[in-house]
Design a protein around this motif. Structure first.
Motif, PDB file in Angstrom:
ATOM      1  N   GLN A 275     -59.755 141.765 131.746  1.00 29.35           N
ATOM      2  CA  GLN A 275     -60.239 142.058 133.088  1.00 29.35           C
ATOM      3  C   GLN A 275     -59.081 142.318 134.041  1.00 29.35           C
ATOM      4  O   GLN A 275     -59.128 143.251 134.860  1.00 29.35           O
ATOM      5  CB  GLN A 275     -61.074 140.885 133.613  1.00 29.35           C
ATOM      6  CG  GLN A 275     -62.497 140.816 133.076  1.00 29.35           C
ATOM      7  CD  GLN A 275     -63.285 139.717 133.756  1.00 29.35           C
ATOM      8  OE1 GLN A 275     -62.831 138.590 133.864  1.00 29.35           O
ATOM      9  NE2 GLN A 275     -64.470 140.054 134.235  1.00 29.35           N
ATOM     10  N   LYS A 276     -58.040 141.503 133.956  1.00 30.20           N
ATOM     11  CA  LYS A 276     -56.908 141.621 134.874  1.00 30.20           C
ATOM     12  C   LYS A 276     -56.148 142.926 134.694  1.00 30.20           C
ATOM     13  O   LYS A 276     -55.524 143.419 135.636  1.00 30.20           O
ATOM     14  CB  LYS A 276     -55.967 140.431 134.694  1.00 30.20           C
ATOM     15  CG  LYS A 276     -56.512 139.114 135.241  1.00 30.20           C
ATOM     16  CD  LYS A 276     -55.500 138.003 135.102  1.00 30.20           C
ATOM     17  CE  LYS A 276     -56.024 136.700 135.687  1.00 30.20           C
ATOM     18  NZ  LYS A 276     -56.233 136.792 137.156  1.00 30.20           N
ATOM     19  N   ASN A 278     -57.626 145.727 133.540  1.00 31.59           N
ATOM     20  CA  ASN A 278     -58.608 146.822 133.622  1.00 31.59           C
ATOM     21  C   ASN A 278     -58.892 147.482 132.273  1.00 31.59           C
ATOM     22  O   ASN A 278     -59.033 148.704 132.181  1.00 31.59           O
ATOM     23  CB  ASN A 278     -58.150 147.870 134.640  1.00 31.59           C
ATOM     24  CG  ASN A 278     -58.051 147.313 136.047  1.00 31.59           C
ATOM     25  OD1 ASN A 278     -58.920 146.570 136.487  1.00 31.59           O
ATOM     26  ND2 ASN A 278     -56.973 147.659 136.743  1.00 31.59           N
TER      27      ASN A 278
END
Length: 355
Positions: A275-276, A278
């Motif tokens: 998530q961090k 992308n």
């Protein structure tokens, strides 16, 4: 039997153009491994001088090949530019200040002639990630796709065993020619060393080795590009994973976990990492489902994380036996139940990748 002393003498006969000393005396040889008929090491130089040291790497390879009894040689040119250390208090203050701050973009470079890159991650070792990665690659190939698989676990490479391949790959026209097994193009640092060799490399050296295997392997060609490269990531969320993720555009990731909480906690961390940076998480796979580790934890965790649940795989001795024999079960028993489950997972992954 290759003598270590002969290898050291050969490398010290190759002159470092900057210091005028031999490579050993100049401290450029890192992680030297000498086995019965092979040797390998990382040639560590400043990043700004990487191009100038390519001929030195070639000279070192030639010197090692000339050592009596030498059959295989591996010299990886790695770069490291270490910043000056800051006082501990200042470093801690800066780390605290950086929490939540957007990071500067890192230049990325997709491997030549590769359409999609799919990461298989776990966040934790021992959950069967490599077994899943190899069989998933086979299942993707069975869909008619051109597939490659990169073993990015420098410290514990298992791809050669699971695909039944051995021997140093050819190096032609500035690129590595990958092995081909079960319809897959494959590359692993395990092909450059003995099975019992320990890769005593620091994080930056391991990261550079992975980057070179990724970018310098001839995965495809302009007229026949590789549809998907499956990257078997090492366990954890450390610098090796971050380097690969930041330098290579990943089109998606799948997370492998066993059903129990001890493994699912690390699966959450892997999802957070993606998530961090992308990278879309295409889904979670529950491996080793059954009486020993339980069942259903993976599906519940996927629902909690709001990501697709790609399916479960039972704790099956046949899956392990096929991997140990160098014949992935998805290839050895293509009509079996396990292969069918991998086919369903591959269909979902291919759809997520737009293939």
């Amino acid at each position: 039997m290759v003598e270590r002393a002969a290898v050291i003498a050969a490398l010290d006969a190759v002159i470092d153009p900057l210091s005028g000393q031999g490579l050993i005396a100049a401290g450029l040889v890192q992680g030297l491994v000498v086995a019965e008929d092979r040797a390998g090491f990382a040639l560590e130089v400043d990043r700004s001088r990487a191009a100038a040291y390519a001929p030195v790497r070639d000279a070192a390879e030639a010197a090692l090949k000339a050592v009596p009894g030498m059959a295989r040689v591996s010299v990886i040119l790695t770069t490291e530019a270490a910043p000056a250390p800051a006082p501990r208090t200042a470093a801690l203050s800066k780390a605290a200040a950086d929490q939540g701050r957007p990071k500067a973009p890192v230049p990325t470079d997709r491997p030549a002639h590769v359409r999609r890159v799919l990461a298989v991650a776990s966040g934790k070792g021992g959950v069967g990630k490599s077994t899943v990665a190899v069989n998933l690659a086979v299942a993707l190939s069975r869909r008619g796709l051109s597939v490659g698989v990169l073993d990015a676990d420098v410290y514990g490479p298992s791809l050669p065993t699971m695909l039944g391949i051995a021997g140093q790959p050819a190096y032609e026209d500035g690129a590595i020619t990958p092995h081909v097994a079960h319809g897959l193009k494959a590359m692993s640092v395990g092909l450059l060393t003995r099975m019992d060799d320990a890769m005593i490399w620091r994080g930056p050296m391991a990261s550079q080795a992975i980057t070179q295997m990724l970018s310098q392997t001839r995965w495809g060609a302009a007229e026949a590009p590789l549809d998907v490269l499956v990257v078997d990531l090492p366990p954890g969320t450390g610098d090796v994973q971050l380097t690969l993720i930041q330098k290579t555009p990943l089109d998606g990731a799948v997370i492998v976990s066993t059903p129990q909480e001890a493994a699912l906690a690390d699966a959450r961390r892997a999802h957070t990492l993606f998530q961090k940076v992308n990278v879309p998480t295409l889904g979670l796979i529950e491996n080793m489902s059954g009486d020993v580790f339980g069942r259903g934890g993976g599906r519940a965790e996927a629902e909690r994380l709001s990501i697709p649940f790609l399916g479960d795989l039972p704790l099956d001795a046949a899956l392990r036996q096929a991997g140990d024999a160098g014949r992935p079960l998805a290839a050895a028993d293509p009509s079996g139940e396990i292969a069918g489950r991998f086919d369903a997972i591959a269909a979902a992954a291919a759809s997520g990748l737009g293939l």
